[in-house]
Design a protein around this motif. Structure first.
Motif, PDB file in Angstrom:
ATOM      1  N   ALA A  26     -37.051 -33.752 -22.344  1.00 39.11           N
ATOM      2  CA  ALA A  26     -37.611 -32.609 -23.065  1.00 39.11           C
ATOM      3  C   ALA A  26     -38.822 -32.989 -23.916  1.00 39.11           C
ATOM      4  O   ALA A  26     -39.751 -32.203 -24.065  1.00 39.11           O
ATOM      5  N   ASP A  27     -38.785 -34.207 -24.469  1.00 40.04           N
ATOM      6  CA  ASP A  27     -39.897 -34.607 -25.344  1.00 40.04           C
ATOM      7  C   ASP A  27     -40.905 -35.512 -24.648  1.00 40.04           C
ATOM      8  O   ASP A  27     -41.853 -35.964 -25.275  1.00 40.04           O
ATOM      9  N   ASP A  28     -40.687 -35.783 -23.364  1.00 41.08           N
ATOM     10  CA  ASP A  28     -41.635 -36.646 -22.637  1.00 41.08           C
ATOM     11  C   ASP A  28     -42.978 -35.933 -22.492  1.00 41.08           C
ATOM     12  O   ASP A  28     -43.021 -34.767 -22.069  1.00 41.08           O
ATOM     13  N   PRO A  29     -44.067 -36.610 -22.809  1.00 41.10           N
ATOM     14  CA  PRO A  29     -45.374 -35.960 -22.601  1.00 41.10           C
ATOM     15  C   PRO A  29     -45.711 -35.876 -21.114  1.00 41.10           C
ATOM     16  O   PRO A  29     -45.471 -36.815 -20.363  1.00 41.10           O
ATOM     17  N   VAL A  30     -46.209 -34.744 -20.702  1.00 40.32           N
ATOM     18  CA  VAL A  30     -46.606 -34.533 -19.307  1.00 40.32           C
ATOM     19  C   VAL A  30     -48.030 -33.991 -19.306  1.00 40.32           C
ATOM     20  O   VAL A  30     -48.374 -33.135 -20.121  1.00 40.32           O
ATOM     21  N   GLU A  31     -48.846 -34.532 -18.410  1.00 40.37           N
ATOM     22  CA  GLU A  31     -50.235 -34.063 -18.302  1.00 40.37           C
ATOM     23  C   GLU A  31     -50.261 -32.702 -17.622  1.00 40.37           C
ATOM     24  O   GLU A  31     -49.571 -32.502 -16.623  1.00 40.37           O
ATOM     25  N   VAL A  32     -51.018 -31.790 -18.163  1.00 40.12           N
ATOM     26  CA  VAL A  32     -51.165 -30.491 -17.503  1.00 40.12           C
ATOM     27  C   VAL A  32     -52.613 -30.026 -17.650  1.00 40.12           C
ATOM     28  O   VAL A  32     -53.218 -30.167 -18.711  1.00 40.12           O
ATOM     29  N   ARG A  33     -53.137 -29.531 -16.545  1.00 37.62           N
ATOM     30  CA  ARG A  33     -54.507 -29.016 -16.552  1.00 37.62           C
ATOM     31  C   ARG A  33     -54.465 -27.555 -16.163  1.00 37.62           C
ATOM     32  O   ARG A  33     -53.900 -27.204 -15.127  1.00 37.62           O
ATOM     33  N   MET A  34     -55.019 -26.732 -17.024  1.00 37.75           N
ATOM     34  CA  MET A  34     -55.044 -25.290 -16.736  1.00 37.75           C
ATOM     35  C   MET A  34     -56.446 -24.784 -17.046  1.00 37.75           C
ATOM     36  O   MET A  34     -57.160 -25.384 -17.838  1.00 37.75           O
ATOM     37  N   THR A  35     -56.790 -23.677 -16.438  1.00 38.25           N
ATOM     38  CA  THR A  35     -58.026 -23.015 -16.839  1.00 38.25           C
ATOM     39  C   THR A  35     -57.617 -21.861 -17.746  1.00 38.25           C
ATOM     40  O   THR A  35     -56.849 -20.994 -17.334  1.00 38.25           O
ATOM     41  N   VAL A  36     -58.065 -21.893 -18.976  1.00 37.64           N
ATOM     42  CA  VAL A  36     -57.666 -20.867 -19.935  1.00 37.64           C
ATOM     43  C   VAL A  36     -58.902 -20.072 -20.349  1.00 37.64           C
ATOM     44  O   VAL A  36     -59.859 -20.637 -20.886  1.00 37.64           O
ATOM     45  N   ASN A  37     -58.872 -18.809 -20.050  1.00 36.61           N
ATOM     46  CA  ASN A  37     -60.026 -17.941 -20.324  1.00 36.61           C
ATOM     47  C   ASN A  37     -61.317 -18.541 -19.776  1.00 36.61           C
ATOM     48  O   ASN A  37     -62.362 -18.549 -20.443  1.00 36.61           O
ATOM     49  N   GLY A  38     -61.219 -19.091 -18.586  1.00 37.41           N
ATOM     50  CA  GLY A  38     -62.410 -19.611 -17.912  1.00 37.41           C
ATOM     51  C   GLY A  38     -62.765 -21.027 -18.285  1.00 37.41           C
ATOM     52  O   GLY A  38     -63.683 -21.605 -17.705  1.00 37.41           O
ATOM     53  N   PRO A  44     -61.652 -24.900 -18.330  1.00 39.24           N
ATOM     54  CA  PRO A  44     -60.651 -25.880 -17.920  1.00 39.24           C
ATOM     55  C   PRO A  44     -60.184 -26.710 -19.120  1.00 39.24           C
ATOM     56  O   PRO A  44     -61.002 -27.151 -19.930  1.00 39.24           O
ATOM     57  N   THR A  45     -58.883 -26.892 -19.239  1.00 37.19           N
ATOM     58  CA  THR A  45     -58.346 -27.678 -20.345  1.00 37.19           C
ATOM     59  C   THR A  45     -57.418 -28.739 -19.762  1.00 37.19           C
ATOM     60  O   THR A  45     -56.789 -28.519 -18.733  1.00 37.19           O
ATOM     61  N   ALA A  46     -57.350 -29.858 -20.431  1.00 39.69           N
ATOM     62  CA  ALA A  46     -56.422 -30.912 -20.029  1.00 39.69           C
ATOM     63  C   ALA A  46     -55.594 -31.266 -21.253  1.00 39.69           C
ATOM     64  O   ALA A  46     -56.141 -31.619 -22.298  1.00 39.69           O
ATOM     65  N   LEU A  47     -54.278 -31.120 -21.149  1.00 33.51           N
ATOM     66  CA  LEU A  47     -53.410 -31.366 -22.298  1.00 33.51           C
ATOM     67  C   LEU A  47     -52.301 -32.329 -21.897  1.00 33.51           C
ATOM     68  O   LEU A  47     -51.909 -32.390 -20.737  1.00 33.51           O
ATOM     69  N   SER A  48     -51.796 -33.043 -22.877  1.00 34.52           N
ATOM     70  CA  SER A  48     -50.599 -33.844 -22.671  1.00 34.52           C
ATOM     71  C   SER A  48     -49.548 -33.246 -23.591  1.00 34.52           C
ATOM     72  O   SER A  48     -49.675 -33.319 -24.813  1.00 34.52           O
ATOM     73  N   LEU A  49     -48.526 -32.622 -22.998  1.00 32.94           N
ATOM     74  CA  LEU A  49     -47.568 -31.849 -23.799  1.00 32.94           C
ATOM     75  C   LEU A  49     -46.145 -32.295 -23.523  1.00 32.94           C
ATOM     76  O   LEU A  49     -45.803 -32.625 -22.380  1.00 32.94           O
ATOM     77  N   PRO A  50     -45.276 -32.246 -24.545  1.00 31.33           N
ATOM     78  CA  PRO A  50     -43.847 -32.461 -24.272  1.00 31.33           C
ATOM     79  C   PRO A  50     -43.383 -31.401 -23.277  1.00 31.33           C
ATOM     80  O   PRO A  50     -43.810 -30.242 -23.344  1.00 31.33           O
ATOM     81  N   ALA A  51     -42.482 -31.793 -22.386  1.00 29.17           N
ATOM     82  CA  ALA A  51     -42.064 -30.887 -21.312  1.00 29.17           C
ATOM     83  C   ALA A  51     -41.442 -29.599 -21.847  1.00 29.17           C
ATOM     84  O   ALA A  51     -41.456 -28.574 -21.186  1.00 29.17           O
ATOM     85  N   ARG A  52     -40.900 -29.635 -23.080  1.00 28.90           N
ATOM     86  CA  ARG A  52     -40.193 -28.453 -23.600  1.00 28.90           C
ATOM     87  C   ARG A  52     -41.149 -27.379 -24.143  1.00 28.90           C
ATOM     88  O   ARG A  52     -40.706 -26.286 -24.520  1.00 28.90           O
TER      89      ARG A  52
END
Ligand code: FES
Ligand code: FES
Length: 421
Positions: A24-36, A38-46
């Protein structure tokens, strides 16, 4: 913790959350395009999409009520479809295209739905408004032939605690009538690209491998948002040295980088592409941006150097800048003009334009002072050029005044000595 896996999509295929196996607290890389953007975040899975948008990207327009998928306050668009942001884990959404209420319209050009909500007093406390706007946008886009009679049921997925339903329905119905073919697309989705992804608005690449290679080598072109910048700065500095000496600094990118307040160059990818880090204080908040820069123009003969840069901090604040330095010979040496257009998104955009503008102006003044020092000595400025702090911003006008008075005093004394001779 296991959540459903992400599945690649074809054009127009609905989004399928990716499966992720992580603590739940492991950081996972996620890339999304938000309002046009592109963002790259490292977020806890929860972390839910709602919390990622609000707490990590500073997009607090998405409201959270029940957190159980009941009230509809958190409705956003995921790949063009309305979705409850409280029911999705952000890490499931790698590659997704998200539109929040911030992307719907601009203050000076609201979306027709927003105009209509205002005209018909369809909001009281406004807490449900983002959910209703995104939900009705989804309805009128995917089902433009919906009838007035069907609206109450179709919009029943969002709950208004202020019981403003009648006016909300009137506003949506008016927009439906005005746009029988479907409402206009969201009007505040910038065309940007960050390193590592050719998302919406990014320059097309010849293939996925090339994109990845360019991303990992940092040579992917930076695309700035269209529209007006958040801040525009123009600083002119008089340097008591010939243009040649000033270009001695501008020609040496490593030396030039040492003149940037709070910045350091971390990689040189060649072909005018660089990676770097910059520390900035906005009021009491300290941000560290990792980013890339690209030299677009380097023309000593024309006295012009243009660079664009973009960076992102771990909290999701993003900044992009288009900077042009021009020089011209003057009677006493060189005039250096720094013109910058700065675009801010995420957490940093919440600070007032005035404060962010003061920080930018102060940084450019410090940069110009450092270039002057480096041009005079032919070496990097002594000690790192620090980013301006809240304190320095408060005292900067006072210090400038003292410096001016000292300079004036010095000139008078010199003038007096000249006369005595
Ligand atoms: S907060 Fe998501 S539906 Fe209520
Ligand atoms: S306007 Fe207050 S909850 Fe709807």
């Amino acid at each position: 913790m296991t959540v459903n896996e992400a599945v690649p999509r074809g054009e127009g295929a609905p989004f399928t959350p990716r499966p992720v196996k992580a603590g739940a607290d492991d950081p996972v890389e996620v890339r999304m395009t938000v309002n046009g953007t592109p963002t790259a975040l490292s977020l806890p899975a929860r972390v839910t999409l709602a919390d990622a948008l609000r707490d990590h990207l500073g997009l607090t327009g998405t409201h959270v009520g029940c957190e159980h998928g009941v009230c509809g306050m958190c409705t956003v668009l995921v790949d063009g479809e309305a979705a409850r942001a409280c029911l999705l884990f952000a890490v499931q959404l790698d590659g997704a295209d998200i539109v929040t209420v911030e992307g719907l319209g601009r203050p000076e050009a609201l979306h027709p739905l927003q105009e209509s909500f205002g005209r018909h007093h369809a909001l009281q406390c406004g807490f449900c408004t983002p959910g209703f706007l995104m939900s009705s946008y989804d309805l009128l886009t995917n089902q433009p032939d919906v009838t007035e009679e069907e609206l109450p049921e179709e919009l029943s997925g969002v709950i208004c605690r202020c019981t403003g339903y009648r006016n909300i329905l009137t506003a949506v119905d008016e927009t439906r009538r005005a746009h029988p073919e479907g409402v206009p697309a969201p009007g505040n989705c910038g065309r940007t690209a960050l390193v590592g992804r050719a998302g919406q608005g990014a320059d097309a690449s010849d293939g996925p491998d090339e994109t990845e290679n360019a991303a990992s080598s940092g040579t992917q072109d930076i695309v700035l948002p269209g529209g007006d910048p958040t801040i525009a700065v123009r600083i002119t500095t008089g340097i008591d040295l010939p243009e040649d000496r000033v270009w001695g600094v501008l020609d040496d990118i490593h030396l030039l980088a040492r003149c940037l307040p709070g910045a350091e160059l971390t990689d040189d990818y060649g072909h005018g592409h660089y990676a770097g880090r910059a520390r900035v204080s906005v009021g009491p908040v300290k941000l560290t941006f990792n980013g890339v820069a690209q030299i677009l123009e380097h023309d000593r003969a024309a006295g012009r150097l243009r660079a664009i840069a973009q960076g992102q901090d771990t909290g999701g604040a993003q900044t992009q800048a288009d900077i042009t330095l021009t020089t011209e010979a003057t009677e006493t040496g060189t005039a250096m003009h720094a013109d910058a257009k700065v675009y801010l998104t995420g957490r940093i955009a919440q600070f007032g334009r005035a404060l962010a503008g003061d920080v930018s102006r102060r940084m450019f003044e410090q940069f110009a002072d450092a270039v002057t020092e480096a041009a005079a000595s032919g070496q990097a400025p002594s000690g790192p050029v620090k980013a301006p702090s809240a304190l320095s911003l408060v005292f900067a006008p006072l210090l400038d005044r003292v410096k001016r008075l000292l300079r004036r005093g010095g000139r008078r004394r010199r003038g007096g000595r000249e006369k005595e001779r």
